[in-house]
Design an enzyme around this catalytic site. Structure first.
Site, PDB file in Angstrom:
ATOM      1  N   ASP A   1      37.296  37.187  39.784  1.00 41.79           N
ATOM      2  CA  ASP A   1      37.533  38.386  40.591  1.00 41.79           C
ATOM      3  C   ASP A   1      37.109  39.633  39.830  1.00 41.79           C
ATOM      4  O   ASP A   1      37.318  39.730  38.618  1.00 41.79           O
ATOM      5  CB  ASP A   1      39.026  38.520  40.946  1.00 41.79           C
ATOM      6  CG  ASP A   1      39.505  37.342  41.779  1.00 41.79           C
ATOM      7  OD1 ASP A   1      38.660  36.537  42.187  1.00 41.79           O
ATOM      8  OD2 ASP A   1      40.723  37.236  42.007  1.00 41.79           O
TER       9      ASP A   1
ATOM     10  N   LYS B   1      56.073  51.830  39.837  1.00 41.65           N
ATOM     11  CA  LYS B   1      55.029  51.321  38.955  1.00 41.65           C
ATOM     12  C   LYS B   1      54.040  50.424  39.666  1.00 41.65           C
ATOM     13  O   LYS B   1      53.085  49.965  39.069  1.00 41.65           O
ATOM     14  CB  LYS B   1      55.661  50.535  37.797  1.00 41.65           C
ATOM     15  CG  LYS B   1      56.524  51.407  36.879  1.00 41.65           C
ATOM     16  CD  LYS B   1      57.065  50.587  35.733  1.00 41.65           C
ATOM     17  CE  LYS B   1      57.905  51.445  34.809  1.00 41.65           C
ATOM     18  NZ  LYS B   1      58.451  50.684  33.679  1.00 41.65           N
TER      19      LYS B   1
ATOM     20  N   ASP C   1      34.481  40.440  46.488  1.00 48.60           N
ATOM     21  CA  ASP C   1      34.204  40.589  45.054  1.00 48.60           C
ATOM     22  C   ASP C   1      34.845  39.470  44.230  1.00 48.60           C
ATOM     23  O   ASP C   1      34.930  39.570  43.013  1.00 48.60           O
ATOM     24  CB  ASP C   1      34.688  41.954  44.558  1.00 48.60           C
ATOM     25  CG  ASP C   1      36.202  42.123  44.709  1.00 48.60           C
ATOM     26  OD1 ASP C   1      36.800  41.356  45.474  1.00 48.60           O
ATOM     27  OD2 ASP C   1      36.770  43.024  44.073  1.00 48.60           O
TER      28      ASP C   1
END
Length: 1274
Positions: free
Chosen positions: A859, A914, A1091
């Site tokens: 990836d 986060k 991708d």
């Protein structure tokens, strides 16, 4: 132990029910995990077999990418109130397209040839000398006239043959710029055979061309006589054989020995069956006695008895097979798989009917059809609906035809009878039921579907079925993927030319073999769909039973299975079609085999190679190579790029992706099926009954407004999640049913593109781009030995799937070894809580799938930012996305999250979130510690902070985004030079509300979309235009649909905002295609999810090298400079009105980008009034950028430009709007309207105002070769 766990043979499995397929040979099943040697698949030895890689293939690829990319340039569409012959050719309007569709429907089965002829003659008159009416349309009419004369109206055969002769004469003379083809001559030879003076049905016409004349004409046009006699028009072998004799006699008369020899060879080929299996004894063909030519006498004059010679009868199919092999240089697909795929595609509705009929009969025999049945089976209902709807449709269509027959021919109202007669009522019934069932829960409607979408989908399905039937009935040979023995590579000049020549030959063969059919318009699809869906809602009912609580009496009621309703979505009233709740529940529980059309399923054979924009993929069901977004421009550009040979490698890449073989992972499937049947929630399989508690109603709800609001928000979220659970359950049901049907089979996934060039599998329900469940159920159809490196990569892959993907490779291997006990547990006790169930992607990390057929992924690390960093040479950005050399992978997500957290600490002195995701709202919901009602506001705030931090971190990307955005804004405001005089004309009349019209047509003429070409030659057209909907009145409701054949002016804001991401997506797609082609060149199995690139574990090292090579080659080709050059070439004649540059902050942004406008001292005063001071250079020596263009008028001479400052007016100046910039120097004296009137006839060349490219940084893209973490999860 792994080998033992994964070892299974097909013979040991219980045979599942199958979809439309026959059992394959058990010998094909693998015995164990390592027993399968990586041999090439027997169907495509030339594609996947290891072969010598062409020398210097990387040099060829680099040279190919650095060449000047050929552009496909077409004229800008005209506004809907303007027309031209050129515009009609490229962008057919809806009324004309409707007429073509009516012609096609009326010609089909000779439904109404006179009406078709009337429309045809009208189009020939109004569209004369336009390429709209091609030779195939003329041939369709020739064929219809001949069949009318011979079959339907033999009493008027002279008139019909006369019409055919007249039309042929027009083609021969080229009067309409349409010329004869092989089909034309085949039809006219057929006409001669049937109607010559010595035939059984003679027509005495001097204009009827004889075989000698026809042969002479086709020789002059360099058309092969063999192609004529093999044409699909000749339906019987007897006719073809007779015509060969006629042409042979004419060849003798004309003294053409070459033609005579060619015809003799054609007869020989037609009489000899090809033997595809060398060394296998032939089955003796049926023979017939040959007629002796003359008697033989002995020396005494006695007759010698003739020996009974036998011959193979001439067979037209044999000749066509030979010609297909010669023309396409191919092997015929293996008959067993090809015939199974053909059965899968062509008989889906027949098989569905048989299955429903069988199951309904079985229910009756078991006594389940009586009133004791409390939970009727979905299939039983569907059978009842089908019977009722078929009967209703038969009556409805007859009524429509009778009613339309009474309408005068002068009435232009669209008739639906021809279109409803294209497909039999039985199929129309099933199409309607299956499509409506399939749309359940789609389009944002949780318990139904949008009405407009339903009507369009059903109408399009009828159109597709009609075209598939037309394709199937001609028995066209399917081209294969075989390539010449000496493969020179995809990127060499010779290899590219060979690809183009082979595709064009095959495309021409397919086109000549198919009958002409017309595209349907959106309005026509809606009207056909509305009739069918309306009949369904009237016919389909279910019986519901309930118990009266007061009397305990059982009450029965017949209710509609489908009904129409309205709901409000974002404040707008939306028409929807809903399913009865009982039907909706059964869909989530019962098998859905009957609702699956083959175009929604994988294939049993390799997909048909892509030959043009709508021929490829499935063998008979028509598919588009690109998913057009209601944009005629996209289709037109792709058609012309295809005809120019600019997109050969795009089609080749799709063929590579489609030819990757897949199989179902039986071990994972067994576990999934067990979980599904249990009805429980596990991993990402939703439960049969939603298992989350409903929010409690607060006690103070009636007195506390805030409490009431909070409860309302939570209840709404709960209801939405409950509806989503049902939709997810239906989606998983589809996946399991498809997987069950293909157990043990090798299957293939045909691919096509979105408008940006990204590849997607066409089967929507079950593919490797799907969710974790789909990916876990799939593995490559071929196995390869792991090897030492393969085993290492498999461990890394397992760590990635578990969510441990931040460490370096050694740490990931160690993570797997440390958790080996969990790995074993997940294999031996897959439904236990330990092990795989805690993984991020649990269905893929199960060690059952460890076999070397398992796809291993590589990836990209925030792939879009990788492309931005490479484009801008951004050293800092490159380091964050693993383009630079590092000892461990960078994690840009965590880095940005820390930046955001620091900002939040500085502002609020508390912790921020986060978790950085594409949709921050989704991230907040996942936390579960933020109340539902507060998520939206918090996410909006966080999203802004995240974007600011990303911009600060990737300054190079921000500069390129700004440049792309500015280019798109300028292009969308431009007007072709030839349209400028017309743009200055004042519109006539007044608006409906009585307000005055604008002073000119400039905004209406701004029709230029952003168009660019990928390095592989694919033209990308942004489809964003202002919404213009057409109202269609149907019996269900008034439907508003967009008409792609009536383009409106562009949406400048959306064109600009969407261009940066779309451009990066097109680069990403190009990189994937380059990698796919290079993997095929080097013999690697390849699949991709945008991708994320997949191959066997043992091939990862080689694929990693290829990924880097292709990325470097792509970004070494000066991508942005080539884009700027293309814009200057493509929009060379385009001009921008100065008034359009004064909107918003555009002038300020142009100044920041370094744009300068050169103006003469005479023009400077007017430009200063317009606020152009900061981007203007005054020079009388240099050629200026500003052009003054007069209105197109016949009576008035153009007025001289007004450059003086107008005098102040007595009236008060109106306050300006936000998007109007007042003139700084004279804002007290001159209004914005006055400034616009000064600048209205002044234009600047687009090429002169395009901003310069941002300065490139120092990052060297070659560094990527040394970056071991270029792919984050590799």
């Amino acid at each position: 132990m792994f080998a033992r766990q994964l070892s299974y043979s097909r013979q040991r499995l219980s045979r599942p029910a199958r979809l439309y397929s026959t059992p394959t040979k058990t010998a094909n099943a693998p015995a164990t995990a390592f027993a399968q040697v990586p041999l090439p698949h027997p169907d495509y030895p030339s594609l996947l077999a290891q072969r010598e890689v062409p020398a210097n293939h990387l040099v060829a690829m680099n040279g190919f990418l650095k060449r000047r990319t050929p552009y496909t340039i077409l004229p800008t569409p005209l506004p809907d109130d303007r027309a031209s012959a050129l515009n009609s050719f490229y962008f057919t309007d809806s009324p004309t397209q409707d007429q073509l569709a009516v012609m096609d429907a009326c010609l089909h089965n000779l439904y109404d040839v006179p009406r078709a002829k009337q429309i045809f003659e009208q189009l020939r008159t109004t569209k004369s000398h336009e390429p709209l009416l091609e030779s195939r349309i003329y041939n369709s009419f020739l064929e219809a006239y001949i069949h009318m004369a011979f079959v339907k109206e033999p009493e008027d055969r002279t008139l019909w043959v006369e019409d055919a002769c007249h039309l042929y004469d027009l083609m021969e003379k080229g009067t309409d710029r349409v010329h004869p083809t092989a089909s034309t001559y085949a039809i006219m030879l057929l006409a001669w055979r049937r109607f010559n003076p010595e035939s059984d049905t003679p027509v005495h016409l001097s204009d009827l061309p004889n075989p000698t004349t026809l042969l002479s004409n086709l020789i002059e046009r360099d058309i092969s006589p063999t192609a004529v006699v093999a044409d699909r028009v000749l339906a019987s072998s007897e006719e073809a054989s007779e015509i060969i004799k006629l042409l042979s006699k004419s060849a003798v008369d004309l003294n053409h020995p070459r033609i005579l020899a060619e015809l003799g060879q054609a007869e020989f080929l037609g009489s000899h069956v090809p033997d595809p299996l060398e060394g296998v004894p032939e089955v003796k063909p049926v023979l017939r006695l040959a007629t002796p030519s003359e008697e033989t006498l002995d020396e005494n004059g006695n007759v010698i008895p003739a020996q009974s010679e036998e011959e193979v009868p001439f067979n037209l199919d044999n000749l066509r097979k030979h010609l297909a092999q010669v023309t396409l240089a191919r092997r015929v697909l293996p008959e067993d798989l090809a015939s199974r795929q053909k059965l899968l595609e062509e008989s889906v509705y027949d098989v569905a009917v048989e299955r429903l009929r069988h199951e309904a009969k079985l229910f009756d025999e078991l006594g389940l059809g009586n009133r004791e049945l409390h939970h009727a089976d979905l299939q039983k209902w569907m059978w009842d609906w089908h019977q009722k709807l078929k009967t209703r449709l038969e009556a409805e269509i007859k009524e429509i035809i009778v009613a339309e027959a009474k309408i005068s021919t002068s009435n232009q109202a669209q008739r639906m009878g021809p279109f409803l007669s294209l497909v039999k009522p039985e199929k129309l019934s099933l199409i309607t039921i299956l499509e409506i069932m399939r749309l359940q829960g789609s389009g944002g409607v949780s318990d139904g579907m949008k009405t407009a979408r339903a009507l369009l989908t059903v109408g399009r399905a009828v159109e597709n079925e009609y075209k598939a039937e037309m394709c199937k009935r001609n028995h066209i040979a399917i081209p294969s993927h075989a390539r010449p023995g000496e493969f020179t590579g995809y990127f060499t000049g010779l290899g590219y030319k060979d690809l183009h020549a082979r595709r064009m030959t095959a495309a021409k063969y397919m086109e000549d073999s198919e009958e002409w059919t017309s595209e349907w318009t959106q309005v026509l699809r809606v009207r056909v769909g509305s009739i069918l869906v309306d009949c369904l809602m009237d016919s389909a009912t279910i019986e519901r039973t309930a118990v009266d609580k007061r009397t305990n009496e059982e009450i029965k009621e017949n209710q509609p299975a489908f009904y129409h309703a309205y709901e409000y979505v974002r404040g707008q009233k939306l028409g929807v079609i809903r399913l009865n709740p009982v039907v909706s529940e059964r869909i989530a529980k019962d098998g859905l085999r009957e609702t699956l059309h083959p175009r929604h399923l994988p294939m049993l054979v390799k997909p048909k190679p892509w030959l043009n924009h709508d021929r490829g993929g499935y063998l008979y069901n028509r598919s588009a190579a690109m998913r057009f977004k209601d944009c005629q421009e996209q289709q037109t550009y792709l058609e012309h790029a295809t005809s120019l040979g600019n997109v050969e490698l795009v089609y080749a890449g799709l063929d590579v992706l489609g030819s990757t073989p897949w199989k179902i992972n039986r071990n994972i499937f067994d576990i999934v099926l067990k979980v599904w049947n249990s009805g429980e929630r596990l991993c990402k399989i939703p439960p049969a009954a939603y298992d989350q508690p409903e929010p409690e109603k607060p006690l103070n709800m009636n007195t506390d407004i805030k409490a009431k609001s909070v409860y309302g928000a939570r209840l709404k979220a709960f209801m939405q999640d409950k509806a989503n659970n049902h939709s997810d359950r239906c989606s998983v049901n589809y996946k399991i049913e498809i997987a069950r049907a293909f157990l043990g089979d090798t299957m293939y996934l045909p691919h096509n593109l979105d408008f940006r060039g990204r590849a997607y599998p066409i089967p929507p329900h079950f593919n490797h781009i799907g969710d974790d469940l789909s990916r876990g159920l799939l593995m490559f159809g071929e196995a390869q030995p792991l090897g030492e490196q393969g085993l290492r990569w498999l461990k890394i892959h397992l760590a990635n799937l578990y969510g441990f993907d931040k460490g370096n490779f050694d740490e990931r291997v160690k993570f797997v070894m440390d958790h080996l006990e969990d790995v074993y547990d997940s294999a031996e006790k897959p439904l236990d809580v330990r092990g795989g169930r805690k993984a991020d992607d649990p269905w893929q990390c199960d060690p059952h799938a460890y076999m070397s057929s398992l796809p291993v992924h590589q990836d990209g690390t925030c792939n879009g930012l990788q492309h931005y960093a490479a484009l801008g040479g951004d050293v800092k950005g490159a380091a964050q996305v693993n383009l630079s050399v590092t000892d461990r992978p960078s994690d840009v997500y965590t880095y940005v999250a820390n930046m955001v957290e620091k900002v939040l600490e500085e502002r609020f002195e508390n912790n921020g979130d986060k978790k950085v995701m594409t949709t921050v709202y989704g991230a907040l919901k996942d936390r579960k510690d933020i109340p539902e009602e507060e998520c939206w506001g918090a996410s909006a705030y966080l999203a802004k902070r995240v974007l600011v931090c990303i911009g600060d971190l990737f300054s190079g990307a921000k500069a390129i985004q700004t440049w792309l955005n500015l280019c798109a804004r300028l292009i969308s405001k431009s007007i072709p030079a030839e349209r400028v005089p017309d743009a200055l004309q004042a519109p006539k009349g007044r608006k409906k509300n009585g307000s005055s019209l604008p002073k000119n047509r400039i905004r209406k003429e701004q029709m230029s979309s952003v168009v660019w070409t990928t390095p592989l030659g694919l033209p990308i057209i942004q489809p964003y235009r202002k919404t213009k909907r057409k109202q269609v009145m149907t019996s269900i409701q008034s439907v508003f649909i967009s008409d792609p054949n009536a383009p409106a002016e562009v949406n400048a804001v959306k064109q600009a905002s969407a261009f940066p991401p779309n451009f990066i997506h097109s680069l990403d797609a190009t990189h994937m295609m380059l990698t796919a082609l290079e993997c095929r060149t080097q013999g690697l199995t390849f699949a991709s999810v945008h991708d994320s690139y997949w191959t066997h574990a043992s091939s990862i090292d080689k694929m990693s090298e290829i990924i880097r090579d292709t990325f470097i080659a792509l970004h070494s080709s000066d991508v942005l400079e080539k884009l700027a050059t293309e814009f200057r070439t493509r929009y060379a004649s385009h001009k921008i009105p100065l008034t359009s540059l004064r909107s918003g902050k555009l002038l300020k942004n142009l100044q920041a980008a370094g744009v300068r406008i050169v103006a003469s001292s005479e023009q400077a005063n007017a430009l200063r009034l317009g606020g152009f001071d900061n981007i203007m250079d005054v020079s009388d020596e240099e050629a200026g950028s500003i052009a003054q263009i007069s209105k197109k008028t016949e009576t008035e001479a153009p007025k001289p430009a007004q450059t003086e400052t107008p005098k102040p007016k007595n009236r008060k100046t109106r306050p300006t709007h936000e998007n109007v910039v007042m003139i700084e120097c004279t804002q007290n004296d001159v209004s914005a309207d006055d400034v616009d009137s000064i600048l209205v006839d002044k234009f600047v060349d687009l090429s002169a105002i395009l901003p310069p490219l941002p300065k490139k940084g120092d990052f060297d893209v070659e560094t990527i070769k040394q970056s071991q973490y270029f792919s984050r999860k590799s």
